[in-house]
Design a protein around this motif. Sequence first.
Motif, PDB file in Angstrom:
ATOM      1  N   GLN A  90       0.839  -1.202   0.000  1.00  0.00           N
ATOM      2  CA  GLN A  90       0.000   0.000   0.000  1.00  0.00           C
ATOM      3  C   GLN A  90       0.874   1.252   0.000  1.00  0.00           C
ATOM      4  N   THR A  91       1.920   1.245   0.809  1.00  0.00           N
ATOM      5  CA  THR A  91       2.831   2.392   0.879  1.00  0.00           C
ATOM      6  C   THR A  91       3.454   2.668  -0.488  1.00  0.00           C
ATOM      7  N   ASN A 140       0.739   3.958  -3.058  1.00  0.00           N
ATOM      8  CA  ASN A 140       0.343   5.350  -2.813  1.00  0.00           C
ATOM      9  C   ASN A 140       1.457   6.319  -3.162  1.00  0.00           C
ATOM     10  N   GLY A 149       1.959   3.713   4.622  1.00  0.00           N
ATOM     11  CA  GLY A 149       0.602   3.183   4.579  1.00  0.00           C
ATOM     12  C   GLY A 149      -0.297   4.036   3.717  1.00  0.00           C
ATOM     13  N   ASP A 150      -1.383   4.539   4.317  1.00  0.00           N
ATOM     14  CA  ASP A 150      -2.349   5.329   3.554  1.00  0.00           C
ATOM     15  C   ASP A 150      -2.004   6.815   3.491  1.00  0.00           C
ATOM     16  N   ARG A 151      -0.867   7.215   4.071  1.00  0.00           N
ATOM     17  CA  ARG A 151      -0.463   8.642   4.098  1.00  0.00           C
ATOM     18  C   ARG A 151       0.742   8.882   3.197  1.00  0.00           C
ATOM     19  N   ARG A 197      -4.135  11.544   2.447  1.00  0.00           N
ATOM     20  CA  ARG A 197      -4.574  10.216   2.877  1.00  0.00           C
ATOM     21  C   ARG A 197      -5.336   9.614   1.709  1.00  0.00           C
ATOM     22  N   GLU A 221      -7.374   6.214  -0.079  1.00  0.00           N
ATOM     23  CA  GLU A 221      -8.131   4.973   0.074  1.00  0.00           C
ATOM     24  C   GLU A 221      -8.416   4.442  -1.322  1.00  0.00           C
ATOM     25  N   ASP A 222      -8.063   3.197  -1.556  1.00  0.00           N
ATOM     26  CA  ASP A 222      -8.336   2.549  -2.844  1.00  0.00           C
ATOM     27  C   ASP A 222      -7.842   3.385  -4.021  1.00  0.00           C
TER      28      ASP A 222
END
Length: 134
Positions: A3-4, A7, A81-83, A109, A111-112
């Motif tokens: 995820q990291t 993103n 992660g998500d950030r 941030r 998501e998806d």
Amino acid sequence: MTQTETNRALITKAYDGLAKGDPTHFTALFDENIEWRVMGSSAWSRHLKGLEAVERDLVGPLFARIDGPYLTTAELILADGDRVAVIAKGNAATVDGARYDNDYCFVFRLEDGKIVEVREYMDTILADAALGAG
């Protein structure tokens, strides 16, 4: 890809475009329910909810004050992660002929694969002086 990494790659591609004056990869990441906070206490500081509000109350007024391309170059992109945090430098002229070369720190941030939250930190005194009341 984690995820990291995913993103970070999405935001990196977006800023590669912004550095050339092409916002399409950046704006394509905006979620319909995006929340955007311009931190501080200037005329440009605000908390917007929803893509329509971001476009109407932030993007529209900003680009109405800019003459020519608005270039934003990432100096540092950090992801966890998500950030994703980005230190960036703006490069633009206003319709009044002033320079608007602000320094930024954005914290996104995701998501998806979509940006759902933005915290924008900048020189608010410069924003007010160069851009007016917003």
